[in-house]
Design a protein around this motif. Structure first.
Motif, PDB file in Angstrom:
ATOM      1  N   VAL A   1       0.510  -0.894  -0.456  1.00 29.87           N
ATOM      2  CA  VAL A   1      -0.194   0.412  -0.823  1.00 29.87           C
ATOM      3  C   VAL A   1       0.727   1.391   0.271  1.00 29.87           C
ATOM      4  CG1 VAL A   1      -1.740   1.342   1.816  1.00 29.87           C
ATOM      5  CG2 VAL A   1      -1.945  -0.655   0.823  1.00 29.87           C
ATOM      6  N   TYR A   2       0.699   2.208  -0.795  1.00 30.76           N
ATOM      7  CA  TYR A   2       1.042   3.341  -0.947  1.00 30.76           C
ATOM      8  C   TYR A   2       0.762   5.204  -0.365  1.00 30.76           C
ATOM      9  CZ  TYR A   2       4.001  -0.041  -4.176  1.00 30.76           C
ATOM     10  OH  TYR A   2       4.937  -0.679  -3.954  1.00 30.76           O
ATOM     11  N   VAL A   3       1.220   5.854   0.001  1.00 32.57           N
ATOM     12  CA  VAL A   3       0.588   7.022   0.640  1.00 32.57           C
ATOM     13  C   VAL A   3       1.328   8.169   0.669  1.00 32.57           C
ATOM     14  CG1 VAL A   3       1.085   6.666   3.194  1.00 32.57           C
ATOM     15  CG2 VAL A   3      -0.929   7.520   2.844  1.00 32.57           C
ATOM     16  N   VAL A   4       1.031   9.265   0.123  1.00 35.01           N
ATOM     17  CA  VAL A   4       2.394  10.503   0.303  1.00 35.01           C
ATOM     18  C   VAL A   4       2.428  10.865   1.586  1.00 35.01           C
ATOM     19  CG1 VAL A   4       0.315  11.733   0.784  1.00 35.01           C
ATOM     20  CG2 VAL A   4       1.933  12.118  -0.802  1.00 35.01           C
ATOM     21  N   ASN A   5       4.010  10.485   1.859  1.00 37.23           N
ATOM     22  CA  ASN A   5       4.620  11.592   2.895  1.00 37.23           C
ATOM     23  C   ASN A   5       3.755  12.324   3.578  1.00 37.23           C
ATOM     24  OD1 ASN A   5       6.420  12.199   4.899  1.00 37.23           O
ATOM     25  ND2 ASN A   5       8.609  11.836   3.438  1.00 37.23           N
ATOM     26  N   GLN A   6       3.765  12.589   5.114  1.00 42.84           N
ATOM     27  CA  GLN A   6       2.830  13.899   5.396  1.00 42.84           C
ATOM     28  C   GLN A   6       3.612  14.140   5.743  1.00 42.84           C
ATOM     29  OE1 GLN A   6      -1.084  12.738   5.860  1.00 42.84           O
ATOM     30  NE2 GLN A   6      -0.009  11.406   4.439  1.00 42.84           N
ATOM     31  N   GLU A   7       4.947  14.175   5.841  1.00 41.25           N
ATOM     32  CA  GLU A   7       5.718  15.659   6.594  1.00 41.25           C
ATOM     33  C   GLU A   7       5.493  16.613   4.409  1.00 41.25           C
ATOM     34  OE1 GLU A   7       9.617  14.556   6.904  1.00 41.25           O
ATOM     35  OE2 GLU A   7       8.760  13.006   8.795  1.00 41.25           O
ATOM     36  N   LEU A   8       5.211  16.296   4.215  1.00 41.06           N
ATOM     37  CA  LEU A   8       4.852  16.834   2.420  1.00 41.06           C
ATOM     38  C   LEU A   8       3.717  17.788   2.853  1.00 41.06           C
ATOM     39  CD1 LEU A   8       5.410  14.823   0.142  1.00 41.06           C
ATOM     40  CD2 LEU A   8       7.426  16.921   0.713  1.00 41.06           C
ATOM     41  N   HIS A   9       2.824  17.701   3.752  1.00 43.79           N
ATOM     42  CA  HIS A   9       1.401  18.266   3.222  1.00 43.79           C
ATOM     43  C   HIS A   9       2.067  19.243   5.053  1.00 43.79           C
ATOM     44  CE1 HIS A   9      -1.764  16.234   1.499  1.00 43.79           C
ATOM     45  NE2 HIS A   9      -0.901  15.305   1.768  1.00 43.79           N
ATOM     46  N   PRO A  10       1.546  20.517   4.642  1.00 40.68           N
ATOM     47  CA  PRO A  10       1.658  21.642   5.177  1.00 40.68           C
ATOM     48  C   PRO A  10       0.956  22.093   7.192  1.00 40.68           C
ATOM     49  CG  PRO A  10      -0.491  22.840   3.959  1.00 40.68           C
ATOM     50  CD  PRO A  10       0.417  21.272   3.549  1.00 40.68           C
ATOM     51  N   LYS A  11       1.783  21.860   7.922  1.00 40.54           N
ATOM     52  CA  LYS A  11       1.289  21.695   9.341  1.00 40.54           C
ATOM     53  C   LYS A  11       0.758  22.471  10.046  1.00 40.54           C
ATOM     54  CE  LYS A  11       5.588  18.570  10.635  1.00 40.54           C
ATOM     55  NZ  LYS A  11       6.968  18.907  11.285  1.00 40.54           N
ATOM     56  N   VAL A  12      -0.575  22.835  10.107  1.00 42.57           N
ATOM     57  CA  VAL A  12      -1.722  23.970  10.926  1.00 42.57           C
ATOM     58  C   VAL A  12      -1.210  23.975  12.372  1.00 42.57           C
ATOM     59  CG1 VAL A  12      -3.454  24.895  11.263  1.00 42.57           C
ATOM     60  CG2 VAL A  12      -2.408  23.688   9.255  1.00 42.57           C
ATOM     61  N   GLU A  13      -0.949  25.377  13.016  1.00 38.36           N
ATOM     62  CA  GLU A  13      -0.602  25.001  14.001  1.00 38.36           C
ATOM     63  C   GLU A  13      -2.201  25.484  15.428  1.00 38.36           C
ATOM     64  OE1 GLU A  13       1.799  24.963  16.493  1.00 38.36           O
ATOM     65  OE2 GLU A  13       3.143  25.060  14.655  1.00 38.36           O
ATOM     66  N   GLU A  14      -2.731  24.257  15.860  1.00 34.89           N
ATOM     67  CA  GLU A  14      -3.907  24.329  16.386  1.00 34.89           C
ATOM     68  C   GLU A  14      -3.865  25.401  17.092  1.00 34.89           C
ATOM     69  OE1 GLU A  14      -6.952  22.554  15.451  1.00 34.89           O
ATOM     70  OE2 GLU A  14      -6.188  21.478  14.003  1.00 34.89           O
ATOM     71  N   SER A  15      -2.939  25.399  18.123  1.00 38.00           N
ATOM     72  CA  SER A  15      -3.374  26.030  19.039  1.00 38.00           C
ATOM     73  C   SER A  15      -3.879  27.827  18.749  1.00 38.00           C
ATOM     74  CB  SER A  15      -2.177  25.940  20.216  1.00 38.00           C
ATOM     75  OG  SER A  15      -0.564  26.516  18.621  1.00 38.00           O
ATOM     76  N   GLU A  16      -3.401  28.078  17.564  1.00 37.75           N
ATOM     77  CA  GLU A  16      -3.600  30.008  17.140  1.00 37.75           C
ATOM     78  C   GLU A  16      -4.757  29.556  16.639  1.00 37.75           C
ATOM     79  OE1 GLU A  16      -1.388  31.975  13.145  1.00 37.75           O
ATOM     80  OE2 GLU A  16      -0.966  30.306  13.742  1.00 37.75           O
ATOM     81  N   LEU A  17      -5.283  28.866  15.850  1.00 35.58           N
ATOM     82  CA  LEU A  17      -6.666  28.177  15.457  1.00 35.58           C
ATOM     83  C   LEU A  17      -7.613  28.452  16.480  1.00 35.58           C
ATOM     84  CD1 LEU A  17      -6.389  25.715  12.847  1.00 35.58           C
ATOM     85  CD2 LEU A  17      -6.676  28.292  12.518  1.00 35.58           C
ATOM     86  N   ARG A  18      -7.577  27.959  17.530  1.00 38.98           N
ATOM     87  CA  ARG A  18      -8.314  28.436  18.765  1.00 38.98           C
ATOM     88  C   ARG A  18      -8.203  29.500  19.677  1.00 38.98           C
ATOM     89  NH1 ARG A  18      -5.961  22.212  19.386  1.00 38.98           N
ATOM     90  NH2 ARG A  18      -4.279  23.410  21.621  1.00 38.98           N
ATOM     91  N   SER A  19      -6.749  29.873  19.205  1.00 35.54           N
ATOM     92  CA  SER A  19      -6.847  31.234  19.412  1.00 35.54           C
ATOM     93  C   SER A  19      -7.909  32.273  19.344  1.00 35.54           C
ATOM     94  CB  SER A  19      -5.385  31.582  20.320  1.00 35.54           C
ATOM     95  OG  SER A  19      -5.616  33.028  20.495  1.00 35.54           O
ATOM     96  N   MET A  20      -7.868  32.381  17.966  1.00 30.78           N
ATOM     97  CA  MET A  20      -8.357  33.449  17.306  1.00 30.78           C
ATOM     98  C   MET A  20      -9.832  33.187  16.895  1.00 30.78           C
ATOM     99  SD  MET A  20      -5.812  33.846  13.634  1.00 30.78           S
ATOM    100  CE  MET A  20      -6.835  35.816  13.897  1.00 30.78           C
ATOM    101  N   ASP A  21     -10.261  31.476  17.283  1.00 34.20           N
ATOM    102  CA  ASP A  21     -12.003  31.329  17.076  1.00 34.20           C
ATOM    103  C   ASP A  21     -12.029  31.401  18.949  1.00 34.20           C
ATOM    104  OD1 ASP A  21     -11.761  30.246  14.660  1.00 34.20           O
ATOM    105  OD2 ASP A  21     -11.697  27.901  15.525  1.00 34.20           O
ATOM    106  N   ALA A  22     -11.441  31.856  19.628  1.00 35.85           N
ATOM    107  CA  ALA A  22     -11.482  31.537  21.067  1.00 35.85           C
ATOM    108  C   ALA A  22     -12.209  33.587  20.666  1.00 35.85           C
ATOM    109  CB  ALA A  22     -11.167  31.938  22.233  1.00 35.85           C
ATOM    110  N   ARG A  23     -11.148  34.669  20.703  1.00 35.07           N
ATOM    111  CA  ARG A  23     -11.050  35.455  20.776  1.00 35.07           C
ATOM    112  C   ARG A  23     -12.535  36.257  19.423  1.00 35.07           C
ATOM    113  NH1 ARG A  23     -10.431  40.344  22.704  1.00 35.07           N
ATOM    114  NH2 ARG A  23      -9.732  42.228  21.155  1.00 35.07           N
TER     115      ARG A  23
END
Length: 207
Positions: A61-83
Motif C-alpha cells: 500500500v502506498y501513501v504520500v509522505n505526510q511531512e509534505l503537507h503543510p502543518k497547521v498550528e491548532e493552538s493559534e486557530l483555537r486562540s483566534m476562534d476564541a477571540r
C-alpha cells in the motif's frame, strides 16, 4: 515510464491523501496508466521519500509522505476562534442593549407627561449615547480581527479539520489492514507501535 506519469501518480496520491495499492490507483485513474508504469513511478517516488510504502502480507500500500503537507498550528486557530467568539458575543450583547434602550424610550415617550417624557428622553439619550460609544469601542478593538481574517481563520480551520479527518482515516485504514493478519487485539497493536487515539489524549474531533 515518463516524468509525466510519475508526477501524475504523485499528484493523485497527494490530493487524495489516503493509502492505495497499485490496482486501486490503476482503477481510480480509469486505467490512464498501466500497472507496470504505476509500479515503476511508485518505486521512484518511494526512493525520493515522497511516497511511503507499507507491506501487509502479499499486498503493498502506498501513501504520500505526510511531512509534505503543510502543518497547521491548532493552538493559534483555537486562540483566534476564541477571540472572534468573544467579540461577536460582546457586540451582540451591546446591540441588544441598545435596541432595548431605544424601545424603552419610545414606550416612555408615549405614556408620560411632557415634562416626564422630556426627562426620560434626556436619560435615555444619555444611555443610548453611552452604549453607542461602548459599541463603537468594541468594534474598534476588533480591528485586528477583520472580516478577511475571520474568513481566513475559518477556512484554515475547515482545512485543518479536513486534514485531521483524512489522517485519522488513513491511520484507521492502515490499522484495519494490519489487523487482518495480526494475532492480537487492536489495543495490543496500539501499545506495541506506540499509537495513541484521540480518546487516549482527551481530544474530540470537532463537528
Amino acid at each position: 515510464m515518463s516524468d509525466k506519469t510519475t508526477s501524475g501518480i504523485f499528484k493523485y496520491l497527494f490530493d487524495q491523501n489516503r493509502p492505495y495499492s497499485v490496482t486501486d490507483i490503476h482503477m481510480n485513474l480509469h486505467k490512464e496508466y498501466g500497472k507496470t508504469a504505476i509500479q515503476k513511478s511508485l518505486d521512484t517516488l518511494v526512493e525520493e521519500r515522497k511516497v511511503l510504502e507499507k507491506v501487509y502480507g502479499k499486498q503493498k500500500v502506498y501513501v504520500v509522505n505526510q511531512e509534505l503537507h503543510p502543518k497547521v498550528e491548532e493552538s493559534e486557530l483555537r486562540s483566534m476562534d476564541a477571540r472572534i467568539a468573544q467579540l461577536t458575543s460582546e457586540l451582540t450583547g451591546e446591540g441588544l442593549a441598545l435596541r432595548e434602550a431605544e424601545g424603552k424610550l419610545k414606550a416612555l415617550a408615549s405614556s408620560l407627561t411632557s415634562a416626564q417624557a422630556k426627562q426620560a428622553l434626556v436619560e435615555c439619550e444619555d444611555d443610548i449615547r453611552e452604549k453607542t460609544e461602548k459599541l463603537s469601542q468594541l468594534k474598534k478593538s476588533s480591528g485586528n480581527v477583520t472580516a478577511d481574517d475571520r474568513r481566513r481563520v475559518q477556512d484554515q480551520h475547515r482545512k485543518s479539520l479536513g486534514e485531521w479527518r483524512k489522517r485519522k482515516r488513513i491511520t484507521n485504514d492502515i490499522v484495519d489492514a494490519i489487523m487482518e493478519g495480526y494475532p492480537k487485539k487492536k489495543k495490543d497493536l496500539y501499545e506495541e507501535v506506540g499509537l495513541e487515539t484521540d480518546q487516549d489524549v482527551g481530544v474530540t474531533l470537532p463537528s
